[in-house]
Enzyme design. Structure first.
Site, PDB file in Angstrom:
ATOM      1  CD  GLU A   1      61.072 -14.257  51.675  1.00  0.00           C
ATOM      2  OE1 GLU A   1      60.176 -13.407  51.546  1.00  0.00           O
ATOM      3  OE2 GLU A   1      62.138 -14.038  52.277  1.00  0.00           O
TER       4      GLU A   1
ATOM      5  N   GLY B   1      54.901 -12.016  52.233  1.00  0.00           N
ATOM      6  CA  GLY B   1      55.594 -12.481  53.425  1.00  0.00           C
ATOM      7  C   GLY B   1      55.439 -11.517  54.587  1.00  0.00           C
TER       8      GLY B   1
ATOM      9  CG  HIS C   1      71.936 -20.638  59.108  1.00  0.00           C
ATOM     10  ND1 HIS C   1      71.387 -20.819  57.862  1.00  0.00           N
ATOM     11  CD2 HIS C   1      71.718 -19.342  59.427  1.00  0.00           C
ATOM     12  CE1 HIS C   1      70.883 -19.676  57.437  1.00  0.00           C
ATOM     13  NE2 HIS C   1      71.060 -18.769  58.369  1.00  0.00           N
TER      14      HIS C   1
ATOM     15  NE  ARG D   1      75.979 -31.962  59.489  1.00  0.00           N
ATOM     16  CZ  ARG D   1      74.989 -32.436  60.252  1.00  0.00           C
ATOM     17  NH1 ARG D   1      73.735 -32.257  59.922  1.00  0.00           N
ATOM     18  NH2 ARG D   1      75.254 -33.106  61.344  1.00  0.00           N
TER      19      ARG D   1
ATOM     20  CG  HIS E   1      47.520 -21.858  60.091  1.00  0.00           C
ATOM     21  ND1 HIS E   1      46.301 -22.318  60.503  1.00  0.00           N
ATOM     22  CD2 HIS E   1      47.345 -20.561  59.737  1.00  0.00           C
ATOM     23  CE1 HIS E   1      45.416 -21.329  60.423  1.00  0.00           C
ATOM     24  NE2 HIS E   1      46.025 -20.261  59.953  1.00  0.00           N
TER      25      HIS E   1
ATOM     26  N   GLY F   1      45.388 -20.902  56.593  1.00  0.00           N
ATOM     27  CA  GLY F   1      44.169 -20.252  57.057  1.00  0.00           C
ATOM     28  C   GLY F   1      43.618 -19.281  56.031  1.00  0.00           C
TER      29      GLY F   1
END
Length: 140
Positions: free
Chosen positions: A64, A83, A90, A92, A107, A109
């Site tokens: 994030e 966000g 996940h 490994r 993308h 935009g």
């Protein structure tokens, strides 16, 4: 050609994230490319879960952080991003060293951005794949 619409340097990003959860977890920004942003997180006492491996939530924090910083620096001047959605698979576990993430746009935009973030261990093996969707907000 660069995707960045704002001055995007390691120094400016590091200064912007000082004294936050990002710096507390030891996340370090490594590279700004023309179309990617790279950072890493240590696998240590701050970031491991009780079983001795990198906490999955920390992987998501790294993803994030990368997606949000990349989106913020690629949106038009005076715009901001927030966000909307993030997911992570996940792949490994990592129990030591560093996990390094690279964010690349899927993308970019006018009102949304989508970023793919791949995380790898010190051996270059994929540890987590994540995708974040960001809303681009115009100035009020």
């Amino acid at each position: 050609m660069s995707i960045w619409n704002k001055p995007t340097t390691l120094a400016s990003i590091s200064a912007h994230t000082a004294n936050t959860a990002i710096s507390h977890l030891g996340i370090e920004f490594l590279e700004v490319g023309d179309d990617f942003l790279r950072a890493r997180v240590p696998v240590d006492e701050r970031t491991r879960q009780p079983y001795g491996i990198l906490h999955g939530g920390v992987s998501v924090v790294l993803a994030e952080t990368l997606g949000s910083m990349a989106a913020a620096n690629s949106c038009p001047p005076d715009h901001r991003v927030v966000g909307l959605d993030i997911n992570a698979n996940h792949i490994r576990a990592a129990s030591s060293g560093w996990v390094t993430g690279t964010a690349r746009p899927v993308h970019i935009g006018r009102t949304t951005q989508v970023w793919q973030i791949d995380l790898v261990n010190d051996e270059g093996q994929l540890t987590c794949v994540s995708r974040i969707t960001m809303a681009v907000l115009a100035p009020r």
